[in-house]
Design a protein around this motif. Structure first.
Motif, PDB file in Angstrom:
ATOM      1  N   GLY A  75       0.775  -1.236   0.000  1.00  0.00           N
ATOM      2  CA  GLY A  75       0.000   0.000   0.000  1.00  0.00           C
ATOM      3  C   GLY A  75       0.805   1.283   0.000  1.00  0.00           C
ATOM      4  N   HIS A  76       2.071   1.199  -0.345  1.00  0.00           N
ATOM      5  CA  HIS A  76       2.928   2.383  -0.350  1.00  0.00           C
ATOM      6  C   HIS A  76       3.191   2.851  -1.772  1.00  0.00           C
ATOM      7  CE1 HIS A  76       3.741   1.833   3.884  1.00  0.00           C
ATOM      8  NE2 HIS A  76       4.039   0.561   3.638  1.00  0.00           N
ATOM      9  N   LEU A  77       3.459   4.138  -1.911  1.00  0.00           N
ATOM     10  CA  LEU A  77       3.975   4.671  -3.159  1.00  0.00           C
ATOM     11  C   LEU A  77       5.432   4.214  -3.245  1.00  0.00           C
ATOM     12  CD1 LEU A  77       3.753   6.468  -5.665  1.00  0.00           C
ATOM     13  CD2 LEU A  77       4.390   8.417  -4.203  1.00  0.00           C
ATOM     14  N   ALA A  78       5.757   3.493  -4.286  1.00  0.00           N
ATOM     15  CA  ALA A  78       7.095   2.896  -4.421  1.00  0.00           C
ATOM     16  C   ALA A  78       8.084   3.902  -5.007  1.00  0.00           C
ATOM     17  CB  ALA A  78       7.010   1.642  -5.278  1.00  0.00           C
ATOM     18  N   SER A  79       8.246   5.023  -4.331  1.00  0.00           N
ATOM     19  CA  SER A  79       9.085   6.093  -4.881  1.00  0.00           C
ATOM     20  C   SER A  79      10.580   5.806  -4.721  1.00  0.00           C
ATOM     21  CB  SER A  79       8.706   7.431  -4.249  1.00  0.00           C
ATOM     22  OG  SER A  79       8.758   7.361  -2.844  1.00  0.00           O
ATOM     23  N   GLY A  80      11.011   5.459  -3.533  1.00  0.00           N
ATOM     24  CA  GLY A  80      12.431   5.185  -3.315  1.00  0.00           C
ATOM     25  C   GLY A  80      12.906   3.946  -4.055  1.00  0.00           C
ATOM     26  N   THR A  81      12.079   2.912  -4.055  1.00  0.00           N
ATOM     27  CA  THR A  81      12.462   1.683  -4.758  1.00  0.00           C
ATOM     28  C   THR A  81      12.431   1.883  -6.270  1.00  0.00           C
ATOM     29  OG1 THR A  81      10.189   0.920  -4.454  1.00  0.00           O
ATOM     30  CG2 THR A  81      11.845   0.063  -2.916  1.00  0.00           C
ATOM     31  N   SER A  82      11.486   2.676  -6.760  1.00  0.00           N
ATOM     32  CA  SER A  82      11.439   2.965  -8.203  1.00  0.00           C
ATOM     33  C   SER A  82      12.644   3.802  -8.620  1.00  0.00           C
ATOM     34  CB  SER A  82      10.146   3.692  -8.568  1.00  0.00           C
ATOM     35  OG  SER A  82       9.035   2.843  -8.373  1.00  0.00           O
ATOM     36  N   TRP A  83      13.067   4.726  -7.749  1.00  0.00           N
ATOM     37  CA  TRP A  83      14.269   5.508  -8.043  1.00  0.00           C
ATOM     38  C   TRP A  83      15.480   4.590  -8.167  1.00  0.00           C
ATOM     39  CZ3 TRP A  83      15.860   9.893  -9.907  1.00  0.00           C
ATOM     40  CH2 TRP A  83      17.192  10.260  -9.718  1.00  0.00           C
ATOM     41  N   ARG A  84      15.596   3.660  -7.244  1.00  0.00           N
ATOM     42  CA  ARG A  84      16.720   2.723  -7.310  1.00  0.00           C
ATOM     43  C   ARG A  84      16.630   1.854  -8.563  1.00  0.00           C
ATOM     44  NH1 ARG A  84      19.576   1.272  -2.071  1.00  0.00           N
ATOM     45  NH2 ARG A  84      19.240   3.130  -0.834  1.00  0.00           N
ATOM     46  N   LEU A  85      15.414   1.435  -8.912  1.00  0.00           N
ATOM     47  CA  LEU A  85      15.228   0.656 -10.135  1.00  0.00           C
ATOM     48  C   LEU A  85      15.682   1.468 -11.348  1.00  0.00           C
ATOM     49  CD1 LEU A  85      14.119  -1.671 -11.856  1.00  0.00           C
ATOM     50  CD2 LEU A  85      11.821  -0.660 -11.568  1.00  0.00           C
ATOM     51  N   ALA A  86      15.233   2.708 -11.436  1.00  0.00           N
ATOM     52  CA  ALA A  86      15.624   3.565 -12.560  1.00  0.00           C
ATOM     53  C   ALA A  86      17.143   3.782 -12.569  1.00  0.00           C
ATOM     54  CB  ALA A  86      14.894   4.903 -12.477  1.00  0.00           C
ATOM     55  N   SER A  87      17.721   3.973 -11.407  1.00  0.00           N
ATOM     56  CA  SER A  87      19.169   4.177 -11.309  1.00  0.00           C
ATOM     57  C   SER A  87      19.938   2.948 -11.786  1.00  0.00           C
ATOM     58  CB  SER A  87      19.559   4.507  -9.871  1.00  0.00           C
ATOM     59  OG  SER A  87      18.981   5.721  -9.464  1.00  0.00           O
TER      60      SER A  87
END
Length: 179
Positions: A75-87
């Protein structure tokens, strides 16, 4: 003849902060959402970090993608994990994959009303598309970002920072002979 939009993409590339898979989600370009890094998410992020530290970015991206999926499921916005994925995609040379991860984050942030994450993910996706030579995709994201920056609800610090980056990009393009 190169268009002003294409040169804006190149200029944006020259002034945009670099992506790095080994940066903390707290001090990176896009922060983790509150509660996003649950113990299960931390497990996959830790694996991804280990792989990224060994320069195995493709494998790190898979771990970060799993972490983002878990964060969403929780139920969280996956902002930090998506940033790491993009990185990780970026460091692996997969600019389109990195932009795609941020486009997904843009849509998710818009759904939950997180204007800061939405604006930052649009900016970085535009930058990545420009770096990948995808001028029309970059231009579409810049136009969307400019519209979002006109919102009275966007945090002032975010508006000022992104407006500054866009202004600097235009100035670099102007120096390159584009009026």
């Amino acid at each position: 003849m190169k268009t002003a939009t294409y040169l804006l993409a190149v200029a944006t590339f020259l002034v945009a902060p670099s992506l790095s898979a080994t940066q903390s989600p707290i001090v990176s370009g896009i922060q983790a959402s509150a509660g996003e890094f649950s113990p299960e998410v931390q497990l996959y992020v830790g694996r991804g970090d280990e792989l990224a530290n060994r320069l195995r970015y493709d494998a790190a991206a898979r771990e970060y993608a799993r972490a983002a999926d878990i964060a969403r499921r929780e139920g969280h916005l996956a902002s930090g994990t998506s940033w790491r994925l993009a990185s990780a995609h970026y460091n692996d040379g997969n600019l389109v994959g990195a932009a795609t991860a941020l486009d997904q984050l843009t849509a998710e942030a818009a759904r939950v009303g997180d204007l800061e994450v939405e604006a930052l993910s649009i900016y970085y996706a535009a930058w990545l598309n420009g770096k990948a030579g995808r001028g029309p995709e970059m231009a579409a994201r810049v136009a969307r970002l400019e519209g979002l920056l006109r919102s009275q609800y966007i945090p002032v610090a975010v508006r000022d920072r992104l407006s500054g980056w866009l202004k600097t990009s235009r100035e670099v393009a102007a120096i390159g002979g584009i009026q």
